[in-house]
Design a protein around this motif. Structure first.
Motif, mmCIF file in Angstrom:
data_model
loop_
_atom_site.group_PDB
_atom_site.id
_atom_site.type_symbol
_atom_site.label_atom_id
_atom_site.label_comp_id
_atom_site.label_asym_id
_atom_site.label_seq_id
_atom_site.Cartn_x
_atom_site.Cartn_y
_atom_site.Cartn_z
ATOM 1 N N LEU A 94 0.926 -1.250 0.055
ATOM 2 C CA LEU A 94 0.063 -0.063 0.142
ATOM 3 C C LEU A 94 0.954 1.224 0.108
ATOM 4 O O LEU A 94 1.527 1.422 1.032
ATOM 5 N N ARG A 95 0.887 1.818 -1.266
ATOM 6 C CA ARG A 95 1.828 3.240 -1.148
ATOM 7 C C ARG A 95 1.014 4.474 -1.280
ATOM 8 O O ARG A 95 1.440 5.418 -0.940
ATOM 9 N N GLU A 96 -0.069 4.355 -2.476
ATOM 10 C CA GLU A 96 -0.670 5.761 -2.933
ATOM 11 C C GLU A 96 -2.048 5.707 -2.262
ATOM 12 O O GLU A 96 -2.660 4.710 -1.923
ATOM 13 N N GLU A 97 -2.406 7.019 -2.311
ATOM 14 C CA GLU A 97 -4.027 7.230 -1.977
ATOM 15 C C GLU A 97 -5.022 5.971 -2.645
ATOM 16 O O GLU A 97 -5.842 5.730 -1.912
ATOM 17 N N ALA A 98 -4.692 5.937 -4.020
ATOM 18 C CA ALA A 98 -5.504 5.082 -4.806
ATOM 19 C C ALA A 98 -5.628 3.709 -4.022
ATOM 20 O O ALA A 98 -6.535 2.827 -4.089
ATOM 21 N N ASP A 99 -4.383 3.194 -3.655
ATOM 22 C CA ASP A 99 -4.422 1.801 -2.901
ATOM 23 C C ASP A 99 -5.108 1.736 -1.632
ATOM 24 O O ASP A 99 -5.793 0.752 -1.710
ATOM 25 N N PHE A 100 -5.084 2.688 -0.973
ATOM 26 C CA PHE A 100 -6.082 2.671 0.328
ATOM 27 C C PHE A 100 -7.510 2.642 -0.237
ATOM 28 O O PHE A 100 -8.375 1.881 0.618
ATOM 29 N N PHE A 101 -7.671 3.445 -1.114
ATOM 30 C CA PHE A 101 -9.339 3.421 -1.467
ATOM 31 C C PHE A 101 -9.527 2.151 -2.069
ATOM 32 O O PHE A 101 -10.528 1.752 -1.670
ATOM 33 N N ASP A 102 -8.624 1.735 -3.045
ATOM 34 C CA ASP A 102 -9.228 0.241 -3.434
ATOM 35 C C ASP A 102 -9.397 -0.834 -2.398
ATOM 36 O O ASP A 102 -10.390 -1.625 -2.579
ATOM 37 N N VAL A 133 5.014 6.433 4.230
ATOM 38 C CA VAL A 133 3.840 6.976 3.655
ATOM 39 C C VAL A 133 3.072 7.928 4.423
ATOM 40 O O VAL A 133 2.988 7.652 5.601
ATOM 41 N N PRO A 134 2.851 9.054 3.895
ATOM 42 C CA PRO A 134 2.234 10.163 4.616
ATOM 43 C C PRO A 134 0.853 9.851 5.159
ATOM 44 O O PRO A 134 0.125 9.062 4.647
#
Ligand code: HPA
Ligand code: ZN
Length: 366
Positions: A94-102, A133-134
């Motif tokens: 999990l790196r990007e905002e889209a990863d957390f969203f998905d 990751v912020p």
């Protein structure tokens, strides 16, 4: 089969005859169809192997497993720590905002399909901020999924920030600082990760601060840890719910306290078997917790790792424990709404839906 006849409130709204009118073979359908709340669910524990591989590819990461099947085969746990080692390693995709969203969207779609009307979802920001990751990336992705789920799936989804108890209280305070600009994106805080050797007292000051901030407070206690950890979670952290709590039965005084105050226990049967808290579902103490008059709920904890989502937990647990019938299904679903942090008007509307479903099943219309 005799019903357990749980002794404590809430008084059941449907006529008790309604429960005996529902045949045992209708139970799986009833459990699936009944509206319910999920109150103990780690969003990182919903990362299915297929999604782990998809996110790794998207982020240009290689995994130490050649395939989805070999990764799934590694899910043979002996205790909580053996699971947490795999769980934290997998979360590194999990790196990007889209990863957390998905990830969150995939869970919420499944939950809504299982008639989960309310999900209060744990997330572990320190697992991600420790990798650079912020905090903002994590919370924005998760929050966006919760908002969209409300609009498109009609599910109330809220976030609960968990502090990792194997880390220090100073690190928990630092995480709280990072979280405060996003205060309105989460409703409370919890305490998870390795329980043994990390008693609730370690987090007394940060929980006091969270209570001052008006956040809800919950904590894992009495999963692997002793009843004294449940007592400390109540007395020192002043939690509103206990996550797991199954070891409370070792202390009759504690059971009396939990029952008198109607402190909810968010029990996770499949998790407890996978992490060897109980040898099998047939030996789970859920029936005894209900007979003791406790406000018990059933939840899935980390469903991608433990063999199933909420419906699977309910259906398998009821199949393994013949003492559990329609009356207990009703109590568990009703407890889940009572124990949620949702507004009273929503709880009342959800209970009305629950009552209507049980009445329909009793009339053979379910
Ligand atoms: N217990 C403690 N920490 C956790 C769990 C659990 O079951 N799942 C994810 N973090
Ligand atoms: Zn948990």
């Amino acid at each position: 089969m005799t019903a357990l006849a749980p002794s404590a409130p809430p008084a059941t709204t449907p006529d008790p005859a309604c429960f005996s009118a529902i045949a045992r073979e209708r139970l799986p359908a009833l459990l699936r169809r009944m509206p319910k709340a999920e109150l103990h669910l780690h969003i990182e524990g919903t990362l299915e192997p297929e999604l782990i591989f998809r996110l790794a590819a998207r982020n240009g990461l290689s995994l130490p497993y050649p395939s989805v099947d070999t990764l799934r085969a590694a899910y043979a746990f002996t205790d909580l720590q053996s699971f947490l080692d795999v769980y934290y390693a997998a979360a590194s995709v999990l790196r990007e905002e889209a990863d957390f969203f998905d990830m969150a969207w995939a869970y919420l779609e499944r939950a809504a399909a299982q008639n989960v009307l309310c999900a209060e979802i744990f997330f572990d920001p320190q697992t991600h901020t420790a990798r650079g990751v912020p905090f903002e990336t994590v919370i924005r992705g998760l929050h966006h999924a919760c908002q969209r789920a409300h609009a498109e799936l009609g599910i109330e989804a809220r976030l609960i920030l968990c502090f990792l108890r194997h880390l220090s209280e100073d690190e928990a305070f630092a995480t709280l600082e990072q979280a405060l600009p996003w205060r309105h994106h989460f409703i409370g805080v919890g305490l998870d990760s390795s329980e043994r050797g990390h008693p609730p007292e370690k987090f007394a000051r940060v929980f006091a601060r969270c209570r001052e901030l008006g956040l809800h407070v919950v904590a894992h206690a009495g999963e692997e840890g002793p009843p004294a950890y449940i007592e400390a979670a109540l007395d020192v952290l002043q939690v509103e719910r206990i996550d797991h709590g199954v070891r409370c039965l070792e202390s009759p005084d504690l059971v009396r306290r939990l029952a008198a105050r109607r402190i909810p226990l968010t029990v996770c049967p499949l998790s407890n078997v996978k992490l060897r808290v109980f040898d099998s579902l047939a030996r789970h103490n859920l029936p005894a917790l209900l007979v003791a008059g406790l406000c018990v709920t059933v939840n899935s904890d980390d469903p991608a790792y433990f063999g199933g989502y909420l419906d699977q937990n309910l259906v398998e647990t009821f199949a393994a424990l013949p003492q559990l019938g329609a009356a207990e299904a009703y109590v568990l679903a009703r407890n889940s709404f009572e124990a949620s942090f949702a507004p009273a008007v929503l709880k009342a509307a959800w209970v009305a839906q629950l009552d209507a479903l049980f009445q329909a099943f009793a009339l053979g219309q379910g």
